[in-house]
Design a protein around this motif. Structure first.
Motif, mmCIF file in Angstrom:
data_model
loop_
_atom_site.group_PDB
_atom_site.id
_atom_site.type_symbol
_atom_site.label_atom_id
_atom_site.label_comp_id
_atom_site.label_asym_id
_atom_site.label_seq_id
_atom_site.Cartn_x
_atom_site.Cartn_y
_atom_site.Cartn_z
ATOM 1 N N VAL A 294 0.864 -1.190 0.000
ATOM 2 C CA VAL A 294 0.000 0.000 0.000
ATOM 3 C C VAL A 294 0.897 1.237 0.000
ATOM 4 N N ILE A 434 -6.533 0.401 2.504
ATOM 5 C CA ILE A 434 -6.461 -0.738 3.452
ATOM 6 C C ILE A 434 -7.634 -1.696 3.198
ATOM 7 N N ALA A 437 -6.663 -3.689 0.282
ATOM 8 C CA ALA A 437 -5.598 -4.641 0.641
ATOM 9 C C ALA A 437 -6.190 -5.867 1.354
ATOM 10 N N ASN A 438 -7.245 -5.642 2.112
ATOM 11 C CA ASN A 438 -7.844 -6.755 2.875
ATOM 12 C C ASN A 438 -8.845 -7.586 2.070
ATOM 13 N N GLY A 446 2.003 -8.013 4.015
ATOM 14 C CA GLY A 446 1.595 -6.739 3.435
ATOM 15 C C GLY A 446 2.601 -5.688 3.841
ATOM 16 N N VAL A 448 3.138 -1.246 4.096
ATOM 17 C CA VAL A 448 2.574 0.093 3.983
ATOM 18 C C VAL A 448 3.736 1.068 3.859
ATOM 19 N N ALA A 459 -3.029 0.945 10.321
ATOM 20 C CA ALA A 459 -2.683 -0.303 9.619
ATOM 21 C C ALA A 459 -2.376 -1.427 10.605
ATOM 22 N N ASP A 462 -5.862 -2.618 11.418
ATOM 23 C CA ASP A 462 -6.847 -2.920 10.368
ATOM 24 C C ASP A 462 -6.302 -3.715 9.175
ATOM 25 N N PHE A 463 -4.999 -3.744 8.983
ATOM 26 C CA PHE A 463 -4.440 -4.493 7.840
ATOM 27 C C PHE A 463 -4.259 -5.926 8.337
ATOM 28 N N LEU A 468 3.282 -7.905 8.731
ATOM 29 C CA LEU A 468 3.029 -6.541 8.261
ATOM 30 C C LEU A 468 4.325 -5.732 8.336
#
Ligand SMILES: NC(=O)c1ccc[n+]([C@@H]2O[C@H](COP(=O)([O-])OP(=O)(O)OC[C@H]3O[C@@H](n4cnc5c(N)ncnc54)[C@H](O)[C@@H]3O)[C@@H](O)[C@H]2O)c1
Ligand SMILES: N[C@@H](CCC=O)C(=O)O
Length: 515
Positions: A294, A434, A437-438, A446, A448, A459, A462-463, A468
């Motif tokens: 992202v 986001i 992405a999900n 993932g 960011v 993120a 929530d990601f 991450l």
């Protein structure tokens, strides 16, 4: 006293001496290619008429080795051998088991370039990727050895006057290990030694694209002192040998890494109770990914472009962690796309056994055909920015490819392509990025890229991915530093190379005594 764990350093191939040493290893291994490797059952080598021929995906005429191929009868012998060896192996001092791993790590470290050269020939890895794969294999040995020493007395629990309580970890039984071909050394080695060091015995069925590196590793474990029957090596077809091992009533633990379809099939079959089975099978299944980088509007765009390139094209996108999706804020979308296009066009593609290229081939004809099929889908669903062509006349080469303007729900943005293809989607806001992405069934890695602290904090919650990363690529987890495993259909989130991994291979036991 065991030294504290530190990950194995990577080789810098810009240093002439390292480059020469690696070229020498490639030359030496080239002379050894074509050898025969056999099964290992109950400490005995078994040669079969049926053989797997492993070839170099960069030069399909070059045979890397031939490997004996097990069938259901031989798989049965392997399980029986592992079941017998378990009775003794489980009572070994865990430290002595760990020491076998440490000895094996030292042997591999001394022959590091040789193992990496085999990876170049067998699965077409560029030097850097091969070197990282070997380093990770060494790391798994060093890390799990130390973890076992830490866990051997169990974990503290409370006792009361007149009552002593203990909480310890016991060995599980016969473990079936089924690794993939892509991290051909690291994952194969890590998933094999984790059950071994915990006192389980192992039947390992390597992937058919990478049986030679697995055979070489089995030799190292034997030389390091593994008793007969503790590790059995049975290359063979997933359908025949894989199913047989998974279904076997004496199988207690299955450690699988591979595709979603095979993984979910294994989970289902392992739940089926067989005649004579008096335990539930433990299943570790680490599966596919559809991973997103992202890019926020407040971000270092150089970092963003570099993260997208490395995530998408490292080992030709053949990693479960590969960033095959770039979701970019509309304010910087065109700029990031242009930067990625320019950099992609400068990447070198070729035969890594001849030169130090950025990208090698994809692994086999079926991977080549599947990825080239996605080029057609990409052209229908989006806009081809660069790449798109393939050439399978000598090896399975595909250009690094960028598609733009994809709908988040398109096939290109939902299905695991497992090749050198990255697809761009535009987002109106960070929140929308986001959400996009999900919106796949996977949840592995993932990244960011953002300078906005509030967005990074959002993120974190929530990601929804197991690994991450902020302001870097979404590939290349390091054992003991970034434990690895995914959410959703990416698997059981076992976190390979992490502090909880070995416990998943054991059974915790409470012992309470009244005085
Ligand atoms: N999550 C992770 O940690 C991780 C790591 C590496 C690769 N992967 C995933 O692995 C896939 C690529 O690897 P692959 O092509 O080797 O996957 P695959 O599922 O085709 O094969 C994996 C292993 O399963 C075996 N197998 C095939 N059919 C079987 C059956 N019916 N029963 C038992 N075993 C069977 C194969 O021979 C191989 O050893 C990708 O989806 C990638 O994302 C995941
Ligand atoms: N652990 C590796 C990916 C393994 C799957 O292919 C990484 O972090 O890139």
């Amino acid at each position: 006293m065991v030294q504290p764990y530190k990950h194995e350093p990577f080789t810098d191939f810009t240093i002439e001496e390292n480059k020469k040493a690696f070229e020498e290893a490639l030359k030496q291994v080239k002379e050894e290619l074509g050898q025969q490797h056999d099964l290992l059952i109950d400490g005995e080598r078994v040669r079969t008429d049926d053989q797997i021929t492993s070839t170099n995906p960069a030069n399909t005429k070059q045979v890397v080795g031939t490997v004996s191929k097990a069938n259901a009868d031989l798989a049965e012998k392997a399980v029986q051998s592992a079941a017998t060896a378990f009775e003794d192996w489980r009572k070994w001092d865990p430290r002595a088991r760990a020491e076998i791993l440490f000895r094996a790590a030292s042997k591999i470290r001394r022959r590091k370039h040789e193992f990496s050269a085999y990876l170049v020939y067998e699965v077409g890895k560029p030097w850097k990727e091969a070197d990282a794969d070997t380093a990770e294999a060494i790391d798994f040995l060093e890390y799990y050895g130390r973890q076992m020493i830490e866990l051997k007395e169990g974990k503290p629990v409370e006792s009361r006057p007149g009552e002593e309580n203990r909480y310890i970890y016991t060995s599980t039984g016969v473990a079936v290990v089924i690794p993939p071909w892509n991290l051909a050394f690291a994952i194969m080695a890590g998933t094999t030694v984790a059950p071994l060091v915990t006192g389980s015995t192992v039947v390992m069925k390597p992937a058919s694209n990478s049986p030679v590196i697995a055979a070489k590793f089995v030799e190292v474990l034997e030389e390091s002192g593994l008793p007969k029957g503790v590790l059995n090596f049975v290359p063979g077809s997933g359908g025949e040998v894989g199913d047989y091992l998974v279904d076997h009533p004496k199988t207690a633990l299955i450690s699988f890494t591979g595709s979603r379809d095979v993984g979910t099939r294994i989970i289902k079959r392992a739940a089926e109770i067989q005649a004579g089975q008096n335990h539930l099978k433990q299943v570790i299944a680490e599966m596919g990914g559809k991973d997103t980088v992202v890019v926020d509007k407040e971000a270092d765009l150089e970092t963003a472009a570099e993260a997208i390139i490395v995530s998408a094209f490292g080992f030709s996108g053949q990693k479960c962690s590969s960033g095959s999706r770039a979701v970019v804020h509309e304010d910087v979308y065109d700029q990031v796309l242009e930067m990625v296009k320019e950099r992609t066009e400068k990447l070198t593609v070729g035969n890594a056994s001849e030169e130090n290229v950025y990208m090698g081939p994809v692994v086999d004809q079926s991977a080549f055909d599947k990825i080239m099929g996605y080029m057609d889908v990409g052209k229908e669903e989006g806009r081809l920015v660069t790449g798109g062509k393939g050439d399978d006349s000598k090896g399975y080469f595909i250009e690094p490819t960028v598609f733009a303007d994809l709908d988040p729900n398109s096939r290109m943005q939902q299905e695991e392509i497992f090749g050198p293809v990255v697809c761009f989607t535009k987002a109106k806001s960070f929140d929308e990025a986001i959400d996009i992405a999900n919106n796949t069934e996977y949840g592995l890695t993932g990244a960011v890229i953002s300078d906005n602290r509030d967005h990074l904090e959002k993120a974190k919650y929530d990601f929804h991915v197991g690994n991450l990363y902020f302001n870097r690529n979404c590939t290349g987890a390091i054992v003991g530093y970034q434990p690895f495993g995914g959410f959703k259909m990416s698997g059981t989130d076992s976190k390979a190379g992490g502090p909880d991994y070995l416990a998943l291979h054991m059974q915790a036991k409470t012992i309470s005594e009244k005085y």
